[in-house]
Scaffold this motif. Structure first.
Motif, PDB file in Angstrom:
ATOM      1  N   ALA A   1       0.841  -1.208   0.000  1.00 16.63           N
ATOM      2  CA  ALA A   1       0.000   0.000   0.000  1.00 16.63           C
ATOM      3  C   ALA A   1       0.872   1.253   0.000  1.00 16.63           C
ATOM      4  O   ALA A   1       0.583   2.228  -0.707  1.00 16.63           O
ATOM      5  N   ALA A   2       1.957   1.229   0.779  1.00 15.53           N
ATOM      6  CA  ALA A   2       2.867   2.377   0.816  1.00 15.53           C
ATOM      7  C   ALA A   2       3.586   2.536  -0.516  1.00 15.53           C
ATOM      8  O   ALA A   2       3.809   3.663  -0.986  1.00 15.53           O
ATOM      9  N   ALA A   3       3.964   1.406  -1.140  1.00 21.46           N
ATOM     10  CA  ALA A   3       4.632   1.469  -2.439  1.00 21.46           C
ATOM     11  C   ALA A   3       3.696   2.039  -3.503  1.00 21.46           C
ATOM     12  O   ALA A   3       4.106   2.853  -4.343  1.00 21.46           O
ATOM     13  N   ASP A   4       2.434   1.612  -3.457  1.00 21.82           N
ATOM     14  CA  ASP A   4       1.445   2.133  -4.416  1.00 21.82           C
ATOM     15  C   ASP A   4       1.237   3.627  -4.204  1.00 21.82           C
ATOM     16  O   ASP A   4       1.113   4.402  -5.166  1.00 21.82           O
ATOM     17  N   ASP A   5       1.186   4.032  -2.948  1.00 22.89           N
ATOM     18  CA  ASP A   5       0.989   5.441  -2.626  1.00 22.89           C
ATOM     19  C   ASP A   5       2.175   6.273  -3.116  1.00 22.89           C
ATOM     20  O   ASP A   5       1.999   7.369  -3.664  1.00 22.89           O
TER      21      ASP A   5
ATOM     22  N   ARG B   1       4.179   5.519  -5.587  1.00 25.45           N
ATOM     23  CA  ARG B   1       4.152   5.530  -7.052  1.00 25.45           C
ATOM     24  C   ARG B   1       3.128   6.554  -7.558  1.00 25.45           C
ATOM     25  O   ARG B   1       3.387   7.316  -8.486  1.00 25.45           O
ATOM     26  N   GLU B   2       1.960   6.571  -6.896  1.00 21.95           N
ATOM     27  CA  GLU B   2       0.895   7.490  -7.307  1.00 21.95           C
ATOM     28  C   GLU B   2       1.304   8.947  -7.099  1.00 21.95           C
ATOM     29  O   GLU B   2       0.992   9.826  -7.913  1.00 21.95           O
ATOM     30  N   LYS B   3       2.023   9.209  -6.009  1.00 21.30           N
ATOM     31  CA  LYS B   3       2.420  10.578  -5.684  1.00 21.30           C
ATOM     32  C   LYS B   3       3.777  10.958  -6.261  1.00 21.30           C
ATOM     33  O   LYS B   3       4.287  12.054  -5.992  1.00 21.30           O
ATOM     34  N   GLU B   4       4.365  10.026  -7.026  1.00 19.53           N
ATOM     35  CA  GLU B   4       5.653  10.259  -7.664  1.00 19.53           C
ATOM     36  C   GLU B   4       6.714  10.684  -6.662  1.00 19.53           C
ATOM     37  O   GLU B   4       7.442  11.663  -6.828  1.00 19.53           O
ATOM     38  N   VAL B   5       6.801   9.917  -5.568  1.00 18.43           N
ATOM     39  CA  VAL B   5       7.838  10.151  -4.575  1.00 18.43           C
ATOM     40  C   VAL B   5       9.189   9.874  -5.216  1.00 18.43           C
ATOM     41  O   VAL B   5       9.368   8.874  -5.912  1.00 18.43           O
ATOM     42  N   THR B   6      10.148  10.756  -5.015  1.00 21.13           N
ATOM     43  CA  THR B   6      11.441  10.634  -5.674  1.00 21.13           C
ATOM     44  C   THR B   6      12.591  10.435  -4.705  1.00 21.13           C
ATOM     45  O   THR B   6      12.513  10.780  -3.529  1.00 21.13           O
ATOM     46  N   SER B   7      13.655   9.903  -5.251  1.00 20.09           N
ATOM     47  CA  SER B   7      14.928   9.781  -4.551  1.00 20.09           C
ATOM     48  C   SER B   7      15.995  10.290  -5.507  1.00 20.09           C
ATOM     49  O   SER B   7      16.167   9.749  -6.607  1.00 20.09           O
ATOM     50  N   ASP B   8      16.680  11.367  -5.130  1.00 25.69           N
ATOM     51  CA  ASP B   8      17.697  11.982  -5.994  1.00 25.69           C
ATOM     52  C   ASP B   8      17.145  12.295  -7.380  1.00 25.69           C
ATOM     53  O   ASP B   8      17.813  12.076  -8.397  1.00 25.69           O
TER      54      ASP B   8
END
Length: 590
Positions: free
Chosen positions: A76-80, A82-89
């Motif tokens: 669920a956290a991974a889907d969230d 992905r949906e919010k386009e959380v980025t790393s660097d």
């Protein structure tokens, strides 16, 4: 958060791990891991570390393997993310979560079999990291912090809980288990401690409560309790929940009598109650002497092979569970987060009520030695064991142990007597002694045939005879170490008298190298042991080198020819723990 871990089974809805892609390899310093987990998480979450504004670049792929209970929350956290386009660097993180039993992953990492194929492992307990061990260089694991927790207690159908005075009456672990096991009217189930952190944590707690190791009757009482629990043990926590009664009597026409009480985590009870309805819900006891906790360590796998992007993405994903949104996802799945008191809503949904001590601090997790002893005891108790014990009585066993006013033989006897106390009457134990020319031309002599400890003969039992024989062991003046011929003869006897349905093993204790010039060679011994060994009728040799004069390399080579293990101890007092550890490891592959 507290520390703990759980089993890992493949989820039916989860695809297998992607092929592992490796870029520039770089070791993530432990200090950085801890700093990100504890201090700079806010900066990472706020994209202050060069995070971009979009996902224009290719996403960083991350494979996560997690215990089945927490895998849905991670997905669920991974889907969230992905949906919010959380980025790393500046690159989005693409996390895929696979559910697998923790004990399977731990054994896979410990043995180094195959490419791990995943970057992060989230077992349900730190116990599994201990199982992997620091020596597993092929698959190094690096815990970065704990993301959730769940206390372990005892869940019961309402009628059973009411009969024990729930929720007003409180019990410690020993009292609660004793009440649940007093008669078949209240059937108690547990998950296999060799496969479930919940079962193992509870059994370790019960073993401690039953008596200090070596205390009078403590080990035997713990073994008896384990034996009773084993009769209603399930392979996994999920299967355990399926055994709970669906009505007050626990009986259903044409089906086995179901359990009315289960050793269960709070999260498992929460999940069950969410779908069971009020009529089939469970009430939760939290023992007053402390509930051990599953602690879900977020663990990097082979971090020295991860690219910089993968390492930072892995830590970025971990920080999501410190955010309000990530913590809310965990809470929705029945997990505790942070160190503050749990929400009344969560506890109530899991079946807890005041005055049950559900806000108490987690009890101290068991140490590695305690775990080894608990698992060893479980293995020999559940299966019942057939152990032929062979003890070196050469002259050198009379040497004093450094720092003690006792000889190697005296300390060895004490350790063997302590080990004997942990076996039940169903187990079979026998004893040989050996030194050069002990019995004519032979280097060995049978003192007590290997038989069931509960068998009676005359005024005593087999346990009495073995105990007396252990106590009477003494070094033979001038006797040397006739190791090779003795080991071969004892192994031939153990394999020819193999007892089906039991854990069979040969235990050889020696404080030196082979000193019989007329014996077979080591190469010949290894070859003949390999020929005698039969995987369908396994009899692992547990060879223990005692003291500085013994050759660990020699005992390891000899033992491994049978699928067993070789060990070295500086102090004979360590023999008891080593035997249990070896039995646990051999039993896990049985």
């Amino acid at each position: 958060m507290g520390r703990h871990s759980l089993p890992d089974e493949a989820g039916a809805d989860a695809p297998g791990p992607r092929p592992r892609t490796r870029g520039r390899t770089v070791a993530v310093a432990t200090a950085l891991v801890l700093t990100v987990a504890a201090g700079t998480a806010a900066a990472v979450r706020g994209d202050l570390l060069s995070f971009g504004d979009s996902c224009r670049d290719e996403a960083v792929e991350l494979d996560v393997v997690a215990a089945p209970d927490i895998a849905p929350a991670l997905r669920a956290a991974a889907d969230d993310a992905r949906e919010k386009e959380v980025t790393s660097d500046g690159s989005c993180i693409d996390v895929r979560v696979t559910a697998r039993d923790s004990y399977k992953v731990a054994d896979e990492l410990r043995t180094g079999q195959g490419d791990a194929g995943y970057d992060v492992w989230v077992p349900d307990s730190e116990l599994w990291l201990q199982r992997v061990g620091p020596g597993s260089m092929q698959n190094k694991v690096s815990p970065a912090g704990n993301i959730a927790s769940s206390p372990v207690g005892m869940a019961m159908v309402p009628s059973a809980a009411e009969s024990l005075g729930w929720p007003e009456k409180t019990y410690d672990w020993l009292e609660l288990t004793g009440a649940a096991m007093k008669s078949d009217k209240l059937r108690l189930g547990a998950a296999d401690p060799a496969r479930s952190a919940t079962g193992l944590l509870a059994l370790a707690k019960l073993s401690t409560a039953a008596g200090k190791p070596g205390g009078k009757g403590g080990d035997t009482r713990a073994a008896e309790m384990a034996k009773a629990l084993s009769s209603r043990t399930s392979d996994s926590d999920s299967r355990l929940v399926d055994t709970v009664a669906r009505d007050a009597s626990g009986t259903e026409k044409g089906k086995p009598r179901r359990n009315q009480a289960l050793i269960l985590s709070e999260q498992a009870a929460y999940k069950h109650n969410a779908s069971a309805g009020e009529e089939n819900s469970l009430d939760m006891f939290y023992p007053k002497d402390g509930s051990p906790r599953l602690d879900y360590p977020y663990t990097l796998v082979r971090e020295d092979e991860l690219s910089t992007d993968q390492s930072r993405a892995a830590l970025r994903f971990m920080t999501l569970f410190s955010d309000d949104e990530g913590r809310a996802i965990l809470a929705e799945h029945g997990f505790r987060t942070g160190t503050e008191a749990p929400s009344a809503k969560l506890v109530t949904a899991a079946g807890g009520r005041t005055p049950q001590p559900y806000t108490a601090e987690a009890s101290e997790p068991p140490g590695e030695k305690e775990l080894q002893e608990t698992l060893g005891m479980w293995t020999i108790t559940v299966q019942s064991a057939r152990l032929s014990t062979v003890v070196d009585v050469s002259d050198s066993m009379g040497a004093f142990v450094p720092g003690q006013n006792r000889s190697r033989m005296e300390v060895t006897k004490s350790s063997l007597l302590r080990a004997l106390a942990g076996f039940t009457d169903e187990d079979e134990i026998g004893l040989w002694e050996f030194a050069t020319f002990l019995d004519g031309e032979r280097d060995y002599r049978e003192l007590v045939p290997t038989r069931r400890l509960g068998d009676r003969k005359g005024d005593g039992t087999q346990r009495d005879r073995v105990s007396e024989a252990f106590s009477d062991l003494a070094p033979i003046p001038g006797g040397a170490t006739g190791l090779y011929d003795t080991t071969l003869a004892a192994y031939e006897e153990a394999t020819s008298t193999y007892a089906s349905g039991k854990f069979n093993a040969l235990v050889v204790l020696t404080d030196g190298v082979n000193q019989d010039p007329g014996s077979i060679s080591r190469r010949s011994l290894v070859s003949r042991l390999e020929n005698l060994s039969d995987p369908k009728r396994p009899v692992p040799l547990i060879a223990i080198a005692v003291g500085p004069d013994a050759d660990k390399e020699e005992v390891v080579q000899i033992a491994e020819a049978t699928g067993g293990s070789g060990h070295q101890v500086d102090d004979p007092a360590q023999i008891h723990a080593v035997i249990l550890k070896a039995i646990m490891e051999a039993g896990s592959h049985g």
